[in-house]
Design a protein around this motif. Structure first.
Motif, PDB file in Angstrom:
ATOM      1  N   ILE A   1      62.557  73.386  98.891  1.00 14.61           N
ATOM      2  CA  ILE A   1      63.355  74.616  99.017  1.00 14.61           C
ATOM      3  C   ILE A   1      62.977  75.655  97.965  1.00 14.61           C
ATOM      4  O   ILE A   1      62.693  76.817  98.314  1.00 14.61           O
ATOM      5  N   PRO A   2      62.946  75.339  96.660  1.00 17.42           N
ATOM      6  CA  PRO A   2      62.553  76.373  95.686  1.00 17.42           C
ATOM      7  C   PRO A   2      61.097  76.810  95.838  1.00 17.42           C
ATOM      8  O   PRO A   2      60.776  77.972  95.597  1.00 17.42           O
ATOM      9  N   VAL A   3      60.214  75.887  96.235  1.00 16.47           N
ATOM     10  CA  VAL A   3      58.812  76.267  96.452  1.00 16.47           C
ATOM     11  C   VAL A   3      58.718  77.287  97.578  1.00 16.47           C
ATOM     12  O   VAL A   3      58.000  78.292  97.479  1.00 16.47           O
ATOM     13  N   LEU A   4      59.475  77.043  98.639  1.00 18.58           N
ATOM     14  CA  LEU A   4      59.484  77.972  99.768  1.00 18.58           C
ATOM     15  C   LEU A   4      60.047  79.324  99.342  1.00 18.58           C
ATOM     16  O   LEU A   4      59.552  80.376  99.767  1.00 18.58           O
ATOM     17  N   ALA A   5      61.065  79.308  98.500  1.00 18.01           N
ATOM     18  CA  ALA A   5      61.669  80.560  98.034  1.00 18.01           C
ATOM     19  C   ALA A   5      60.687  81.369  97.191  1.00 18.01           C
ATOM     20  O   ALA A   5      60.586  82.595  97.336  1.00 18.01           O
TER      21      ALA A   5
END
Length: 388
Positions: free
Chosen positions: A114-118
C-alpha cells in the motif's frame, strides 16, 4: 539517485508487489477452500468455518482481479492504480478472516504494497482509452444482463419462473441463458416466460458475440502487428527507462549495437521506411515517424525515457530534434552527435546535455593510442557508456 529514477524503480516495485499479492491471494484462497479450518491468528476464534471458506473463495476471485490490475499498472493506467489501492486492503482483510498460517504472507505483503503504491502514484497517469465499439459492446452486454435479470425477477413464481425467488437467482438464470450454457435447473413454465427467454437468448448471444469481437479484434490486430514487426500500442505503453534513438544514419548503427549489448531497451524513430523495415527484421523496436515531431516523441514515451540520442549525420536534423525535445520535455537527458566540429556549440545552445563529435574524439584517441597512451581505450569505453 535522482527523483525520476526513484519514481521509475518504485513504479516497477509496485507492479511486482501487486503481482505477488495476486498470486498469494489465489493460492491462499484455494488452500482456504481445501482446508477451511480457521485456527491461526488473532481473529481465528471469532471466525466460523463457513465464513473462512467464503473468504477463501472470494480471495481467489480478488486475486484474479489483482492480476488484471497489475497488467493495468504495467501500462501506467490511472484506473488500475485506484483499483489496486482498493483491492489491497480487501486482500489483507480476506487473509485475516481466513485465519490460516498460509495467509500471513498475504496480509504482510498487502500491507507493505500500500505505501509503495502510494509513493509511485505519479508513475500511473495514463487515462484508459476505449474505442467507441468497445464502449458500445460493454454497454450492450451490461444492458442485456440488466434486462434479463429484471425481467426474470418480475416473472418469478407462478408467472413463469417457479425456481426464482431473489435477484441473484434472476441474474444466474439470465447469465446461463444468454451465454447458452443452459443448465436446465431453472426453466420457464408459462408462455409469457418462454417468449421472454427467447428474447434473452437472442439478445444475449448477440451481445456476447459483439463483446468478444470488440475484445479479440485489437488482440488479433496486435498479433498481426507483432508478426509484421510493428510496435503495438501495448508495446509503446510498456516502455519505461528506455533510450529513444531519434533518427537513423551512419553514426546510429554503433549506438544501437552498444545499447543492445548493454541490455538497455531502446526504440528508433525514423522516417526512412527502408531502414525501418531492415531494423524490424533484426528485431529492433522502430516507429516510422518524424523524430522531430513531438507527437512521435510522445508515442515513444519520451517522458519516461532514460535519454534521447540523436546521431543522424545531419547536424541540422539533430538540432531540430534537440530543440523539440528540450521545448516540450525539459527534464529528459539529450545526447547529440556533431558531424562537424563547429556545430558542437550550436547543438549545446539548442539544449543538448552532451554533445560528442565522433570524428574529433576518434582522432584524438587514435593519436594518443599511437603515442602509447593506454588510457585512450578506457576513455573510448567511457564515451560509449555515456551514450548508453
Amino acid at each position: 539517485m535522482d527523483l525520476p529514477g526513484v519514481e521509475r524503480v518504485t513504479g516497477r516495485v509496485a507492479v511486482a508487489l501487486t503481482l505477488a499479492v495476486a498470486a498469494l491471494s489465489v493460492a491462499t484462497g484455494i488452500l482456504g477452500i481445501v482446508d477451511p479450518a480457521a485456527s491461526f491468528g488473532p481473529v481465528a476464534r471469532y471466525v466460523p468455518v463457513p465464513v473462512s471458506q467464503t473468504a477463501g473463495f472470494t480471495g481467489s476471485l480478488t486475486g484474479f482481479l489483482m492480476v488484471m490490475s497489475a497488467f493495468g499498472l504495467r501500462r501506467g493506467l490511472r484506473v488500475a492504480w485506484y483499483s489496486t489501492l482498493v483491492l489491497l486492503p480487501v486482500t489483507a482483510v480476506q487473509g485475516l478472516v481466513q485465519a490460516t498460517p498460509y495467509s500471513v504472507p498475504l496480509v504482510a505483503l498487502s500491507v507493505v504494497a500500500i505505501p509503495v503504491l502510494a509513493v509511485a502514484r505519479s508513475r500511473f497517469d495514463e487515462p484508459i482509452s476505449l474505442s467507441t465499439s468497445q464502449l458500445a459492446a460493454g454497454g450492450a452486454l451490461a444492458g442485456v444482463q440488466a434486462y434479463g435479470t429484471i425481467g426474470t425477477y418480475a416473472l418469478r413464481g407462478d408467472r413463469g419462473f417457479t425456481g426464482v425467488s431473489t435477484m441473484l437467482d434472476a441474474f444466474y438464470y439470465t447469465l446461463v441463458t444468454s451465454s447458452t450454457v443452459g443448465y436446465g435447473d431453472l426453466t420457464p413454465t408459462t408462455q409469457e416466460a418462454r417468449l421472454f427467454s427467447l428474447s434473452v437468448v437472442v439478445l444475449g448471444t448477440a451481445s456476447f458475440a459483439i463483446a468478444l469481437g470488440a475484445l479479440l479484434g485489437p488482440a488479433l490486430e496486435a498479433r498481426f502487428a507483432s508478426a509484421l514487426g510493428r510496435m503495438t500500442q501495448s508495446d509503446l505503453e510498456s516502455l519505461d527507462g528506455h533510450v529513444v534513438v531519434a533518427g537513423y544514419g551512419d553514426l546510429t548503427e554503433p549506438i544501437l549495437t552498444e545499447l543492445a549489448t548493454s541490455g538497455r531497451r531502446f526504440v528508433v524513430l525514423t522516417t526512412d521506411e527502408q531502414s525501418a523495415s531492415e531494423l524490424r527484421e533484426r528485431g529492433v523496436d522502430v516507429l516510422a515517424a518524424d523524430p522531430a515531431d513531438d507527437e512521435a516523441l510522445i508515442r515513444a514515451r519520451v517522458d519516461r525515457a532514460r535519454a534521447v540520442v540523436t546521431a543522424t549525420s545531419d547536424d541540422g536534423e539533430d538540432a531540430l530534434v534537440v530543440l523539440t525535445v528540450r521545448e516540450n520535455h525539459p527534464d529528459v537527458r539529450v545526447v547529440a552527435a556533431a558531424t562537424e566540429q563547429e556545430n558542437e556549440a550550436k547543438l549545446r545552445r539548442a539544449g543538448a546535455d552532451t554533445v560528442i563529435s565522433p570524428a574529433v574524439i576518434g582522432g584524438r584517441l587514435l593519436a594518443r593510442s599511437a603515442l602509447g597512451d593506454r588510457s585512450a581505450e578506457q576513455e573510448a569505453e567511457d564515451v560509449l557508456d555515456d551514450l548508453a
